[in-house]
Scaffold this motif. Structure first.
Motif, PDB file in Angstrom:
ATOM      1  N   LYS A 101       2.399 -11.455  54.584  1.00 33.93           N
ATOM      2  CA  LYS A 101       1.541 -10.501  53.887  1.00 33.93           C
ATOM      3  C   LYS A 101       1.037 -11.130  52.594  1.00 33.93           C
ATOM      4  O   LYS A 101       1.792 -11.686  51.816  1.00 33.93           O
ATOM      5  N   LEU A 102      -0.279 -11.073  52.397  1.00 32.86           N
ATOM      6  CA  LEU A 102      -0.875 -11.649  51.216  1.00 32.86           C
ATOM      7  C   LEU A 102      -0.918 -10.618  50.101  1.00 32.86           C
ATOM      8  O   LEU A 102      -1.296  -9.466  50.319  1.00 32.86           O
ATOM      9  N   ILE A 103      -0.533 -11.033  48.909  1.00 33.63           N
ATOM     10  CA  ILE A 103      -0.582 -10.147  47.744  1.00 33.63           C
ATOM     11  C   ILE A 103      -1.794 -10.566  46.914  1.00 33.63           C
ATOM     12  O   ILE A 103      -1.790 -11.617  46.279  1.00 33.63           O
ATOM     13  N   PRO A 104      -2.862  -9.777  46.943  1.00 34.81           N
ATOM     14  CA  PRO A 104      -4.081 -10.199  46.258  1.00 34.81           C
ATOM     15  C   PRO A 104      -3.960 -10.133  44.746  1.00 34.81           C
ATOM     16  O   PRO A 104      -3.330  -9.228  44.202  1.00 34.81           O
ATOM     17  N   ARG A 118     -12.650 -22.541  45.414  1.00 33.31           N
ATOM     18  CA  ARG A 118     -11.544 -23.469  45.201  1.00 33.31           C
ATOM     19  C   ARG A 118     -10.721 -23.643  46.477  1.00 33.31           C
ATOM     20  O   ARG A 118     -10.626 -22.725  47.299  1.00 33.31           O
ATOM     21  N   ILE A 119     -10.142 -24.819  46.613  1.00 32.01           N
ATOM     22  CA  ILE A 119      -9.201 -25.055  47.715  1.00 32.01           C
ATOM     23  C   ILE A 119      -8.093 -24.008  47.631  1.00 32.01           C
ATOM     24  O   ILE A 119      -7.477 -23.820  46.584  1.00 32.01           O
ATOM     25  N   VAL A 165      -9.830 -21.202  52.206  1.00 35.20           N
ATOM     26  CA  VAL A 165     -10.560 -22.452  52.024  1.00 35.20           C
ATOM     27  C   VAL A 165      -9.602 -23.622  52.194  1.00 35.20           C
ATOM     28  O   VAL A 165      -8.566 -23.697  51.529  1.00 35.20           O
ATOM     29  N   SER A 166      -9.951 -24.558  53.089  1.00 40.86           N
ATOM     30  CA  SER A 166      -9.052 -25.662  53.410  1.00 40.86           C
ATOM     31  C   SER A 166      -9.551 -27.024  52.938  1.00 40.86           C
ATOM     32  O   SER A 166      -8.753 -27.889  52.572  1.00 40.86           O
ATOM     33  N   THR A 168      -7.088 -16.179  44.417  1.00 49.36           N
ATOM     34  CA  THR A 168      -7.542 -17.476  43.924  1.00 49.36           C
ATOM     35  C   THR A 168      -6.506 -18.028  42.956  1.00 49.36           C
ATOM     36  O   THR A 168      -5.622 -17.301  42.502  1.00 49.36           O
ATOM     37  N   ASP A 169      -6.632 -19.311  42.658  1.00 49.41           N
ATOM     38  CA  ASP A 169      -5.761 -19.971  41.690  1.00 49.41           C
ATOM     39  C   ASP A 169      -6.660 -20.836  40.821  1.00 49.41           C
ATOM     40  O   ASP A 169      -7.216 -21.836  41.279  1.00 49.41           O
TER      41      ASP A 169
END
Length: 228
Positions: A2-5, A111-112, A125-126, A177-178
């Protein structure tokens, strides 16, 4: 998983202009046979996005194209105008073989590792796209791959984190994003312009989301530099 946005400012949200699919075909006007799926057409109805790509889409060269890290090729429509001026022709969506023609996803902002919600699916994004000779073969314009490479306006690839149905009207927005990760433009600069930039290569290799094909290329280059 599960992704935490993380909160993403509304202004960085993007839009789908076209979803494009194609099958391998012989490109005309070549000195030898060139098979490619670079010629794609927009879909009018929702399609299923699996871990390896869209229903109705395929690749002619499975060594250099396709696979989980390159399930979707993405290109921002804002880049079209400069290329149209160079080639003196109007281009249709999907002109460069991209699966997704988008707005709001330029190489300076993506961004990657960025994660997007796309219809029922989630994608990440890879790597940047690596321009190949089939871009020039489609339009009989030899300078096109070099333009992509030198400008850094290559587009990029998505891997699929969650499969699902997607369509031209699907919601498409960045959900994670980071800011410490590299943009597509920065990654392209290290790959194509700064081939001696050891620190940059190490920073790019440190990104967990970087595609394996780019990782292997950079590791070989780095090992060669450090052994000299």
């Amino acid at each position: 998983m599960k992704l935490i946005p993380n909160p993403i400012p509304e202004e960085v949200n993007a839009a789908i202009l076209a979803i494009n699919v194609g099958q391998p075909q012989l490109l005309p006007g070549q000195k030898q046979e060139v098979w490619s799926s670079i010629v794609k057409q927009p879909v009018a109805v929702p399609v299923f996005l699996s871990f390896t790509g869209l229903t109705g889409d395929a690749q002619a060269d499975l060594v250099n194209h396709g696979g989980p890290d390159k399930a979707l090729c993405v290109y921002d429509y804002s880049r079209y105008e400069a290329i149209e001026q160079q080639m003196s022709r109007k281009l249709q969506w999907g002109a460069f073989g991209e699966n997704l023609t988008v707005a709001g996803c330029t190489e300076e902002t993506v961004r990657i590792g960025d994660v997007f919600e796309f219809g029922d699916a989630q994608v990440q994004v890879s790597q940047p796209r690596q321009p190949c000779f089939k871009l020039s073969a489609r339009y009989n314009y030899k300078a096109l791959p070099l333009y992509f490479q030198e400008s850094g306006h290559t587009g990029f690839y998505f891997r699929v984190l969650k499969e699902g149905e997607v369509g031209p009207a699907s919601r498409f927005r960045k959900i994670r994003t980071d800011d410490s990760s590299m943009t597509i433009l920065e990654a392209n600069r290290i790959m194509y312009q700064e081939k001696q930039n050891v620190e940059g290569m190490r920073a790019l290799l440190a990104l967990p989301a970087l595609a394996d094909s780019w990782r292997q290329t950079l590791l070989k280059r780095l090992n060669k530099l450090e052994s000299n």
